[in-house]
Design a protein around this motif. Structure first.
Motif, mmCIF file in Angstrom:
data_model
loop_
_atom_site.group_PDB
_atom_site.id
_atom_site.type_symbol
_atom_site.label_atom_id
_atom_site.label_comp_id
_atom_site.label_asym_id
_atom_site.label_seq_id
_atom_site.Cartn_x
_atom_site.Cartn_y
_atom_site.Cartn_z
ATOM 1 N N PHE A 16 53.316 48.801 -52.209
ATOM 2 C CA PHE A 16 53.326 49.049 -53.657
ATOM 3 C C PHE A 16 54.709 48.807 -54.257
ATOM 4 O O PHE A 16 54.825 48.364 -55.404
ATOM 5 N N ASN A 17 55.763 49.088 -53.471
ATOM 6 C CA ASN A 17 57.120 48.798 -53.969
ATOM 7 C C ASN A 17 57.282 47.308 -54.254
ATOM 8 O O ASN A 17 57.860 46.916 -55.278
ATOM 9 N N ALA A 70 51.092 47.812 -67.506
ATOM 10 C CA ALA A 70 52.557 47.777 -67.413
ATOM 11 C C ALA A 70 53.134 47.992 -68.805
ATOM 12 O O ALA A 70 52.447 47.767 -69.806
ATOM 13 N N CYS A 97 52.657 37.465 -61.020
ATOM 14 C CA CYS A 97 52.595 38.731 -61.759
ATOM 15 C C CYS A 97 51.138 39.194 -61.859
ATOM 16 O O CYS A 97 50.809 40.360 -61.583
ATOM 17 N N SER A 142 49.746 40.437 -58.474
ATOM 18 C CA SER A 142 50.244 41.769 -58.104
ATOM 19 C C SER A 142 49.572 42.860 -58.943
ATOM 20 O O SER A 142 49.275 43.945 -58.434
ATOM 21 N N THR A 172 49.335 54.388 -56.239
ATOM 22 C CA THR A 172 50.064 53.114 -56.360
ATOM 23 C C THR A 172 51.520 53.324 -56.803
ATOM 24 O O THR A 172 52.293 52.374 -56.824
ATOM 25 N N GLN A 173 51.858 54.564 -57.155
ATOM 26 C CA GLN A 173 53.262 54.851 -57.500
ATOM 27 C C GLN A 173 54.038 55.333 -56.265
ATOM 28 O O GLN A 173 55.245 55.620 -56.347
ATOM 29 N N THR A 175 57.746 43.838 -62.423
ATOM 30 C CA THR A 175 58.878 44.084 -63.330
ATOM 31 C C THR A 175 59.730 42.825 -63.486
ATOM 32 O O THR A 175 60.075 42.428 -64.612
ATOM 33 N N MET A 205 47.391 46.036 -57.628
ATOM 34 C CA MET A 205 47.644 47.426 -58.045
ATOM 35 C C MET A 205 46.381 48.068 -58.621
ATOM 36 O O MET A 205 46.069 49.233 -58.344
ATOM 37 N N GLN A 217 54.924 45.110 -54.964
ATOM 38 C CA GLN A 217 54.139 44.706 -56.152
ATOM 39 C C GLN A 217 54.853 45.138 -57.433
ATOM 40 O O GLN A 217 54.979 44.361 -58.372
ATOM 41 N N ARG A 218 55.330 46.385 -57.452
ATOM 42 C CA ARG A 218 55.995 46.886 -58.668
ATOM 43 C C ARG A 218 57.243 46.077 -58.973
ATOM 44 O O ARG A 218 57.505 45.728 -60.123
ATOM 45 N N GLU A 219 58.019 45.767 -57.927
ATOM 46 C CA GLU A 219 59.238 44.966 -58.132
ATOM 47 C C GLU A 219 58.869 43.589 -58.708
ATOM 48 O O GLU A 219 59.478 43.108 -59.658
#
Ligand SMILES: N[C@@H](CCC(=O)N[C@@H](CS)C(=O)NCC(=O)O)C(=O)O
Length: 192
Positions: free
Chosen positions: A118-119, A164, A94, A97, A111-112, A126, A101, A121-123
Motif C-alpha cells: 500500500f505504501n 485522492a 496512477c 494503483s 489500505t492506509q 501522489t 487501492m 501505491q500511495r507513493e
C-alpha cells in the motif's frame, strides 16, 4: 465492432469519449464483470479478465491502450509520439494503483496501513498526480486529445469515488473543469 466495458471504468470511458469525438461507428455494451452471465462473456474474450475489450470482425482486442492504437490504425487517426506515450503510461500507472487501492478497500484491507504494497501505491498515486499537474499545461499534453480525455476520465473517476485529494493541484482542477463541459463527458457520466 462492439466495445465491452462498464459505465464506471475510466479506461472504458476514455474510449467511449474518443469514439464519440471521432464519430466512430462502434457499438457499446455495458457488462457487470462480477455478474455470472456477463463474466462468461469477459472470460470468453479476455484471458486477463479485464475491461475494456473490443470485438471486431477479425478478432478481439484487449486493453484500452491497444484498442486506442487499433482504432487509430483502422481510422487513420494520429498516433501518440513517444513523449505522449510516456504521459499515457503515467496516467495509467496512477489509474492502476487507484484500482488496486479500491479493490484492497473492497476486500476489507486497511489500505492506509504502513506496509510495502500500500505504501508503494500511495507513493505512486501522489507522485504521478503531482507530475501530471505540471505536465497538463505543456504542448506535448495539449497537442494530444487522447491524453486529455484519458486524464479527464481519471480525474473525474477520482472525484466520483473520492479516491485522492487533488484540491491543491490547480492544473488538474482546471483540466477537469474544462472537460466536464464537454457534451460527451456529460453523456458518459458514471453517476447517471
Ligand atoms: N491496462 C488495462 C486496465 C483495465 C482495468 O484495470 N480495468 C478494470 C476496470 S476499471 C478491470 O477490469 N478490473 C477487473 C479486475 O481487476 O479484476 C486497460 O488499459 O484496459
Amino acid at each position: 465492432m462492439i466495445l465491452y466495458g462498464s459505465n464506471t471504468s475510466p479506461y472504458v470511458r476514455r474510449l467511449r469519449i474518443y469514439c464519440g469525438i471521432h464519430h466512430l461507428c462502434i457499438e457499446y455494451k455495458a457488462i457487470d464483470i462480477f455478474n455470472e452471465h456477463d463474466r462468461e462473456i469477459l472470460i470468453k474474450h479476455n484471458p486477463a479478465r479485464k475491461i475494456p475489450f473490443l470485438i471486431s470482425a477479425e478478432q478481439a482486442i484487449c486493453d484500452s491502450n491497444v484498442i486506442a492504437r487499433y482504432l487509430q490504425d483502422k481510422f487513420s487517426l494520429p498516433h501518440l509520439n513517444w513523449e505522449q506515450e510516456n504521459l499515457l503510461t503515467t496516467i495509467n500507472a496512477c489509474n492502476d494503483s487507484l484500482v488496486e487501492m479500491l479493490l484492497g478497500d473492497r476486500s476489507g484491507f486497511d489500505t492506509q496501513a504502513d506496509v510495502l504494497f500500500f505504501n508503494l501505491q500511495r507513493e505512486r498515486i501522489t507522485e504521478t498526480l503531482a507530475y501530471l499537474d505540471k505536465q497538463c499545461t505543456t504542448d506535448v499534453f495539449l497537442n494530444c486529445e487522447y491524453l486529455q480525455i484519458s486524464l479527464y476520465c481519471l480525474l473525474d473517476w477520482i472525484r466520483f469515488r473520492d479516491l485522492a485529494d487533488i484540491s491543491h493541484l490547480n492544473g488538474l482542477l482546471n483540466h477537469l473543469e474544462t472537460w466536464q463541459q464537454h457534451t460527451l463527458a456529460k453523456e458518459t457520466d458514471p453517476r447517471s
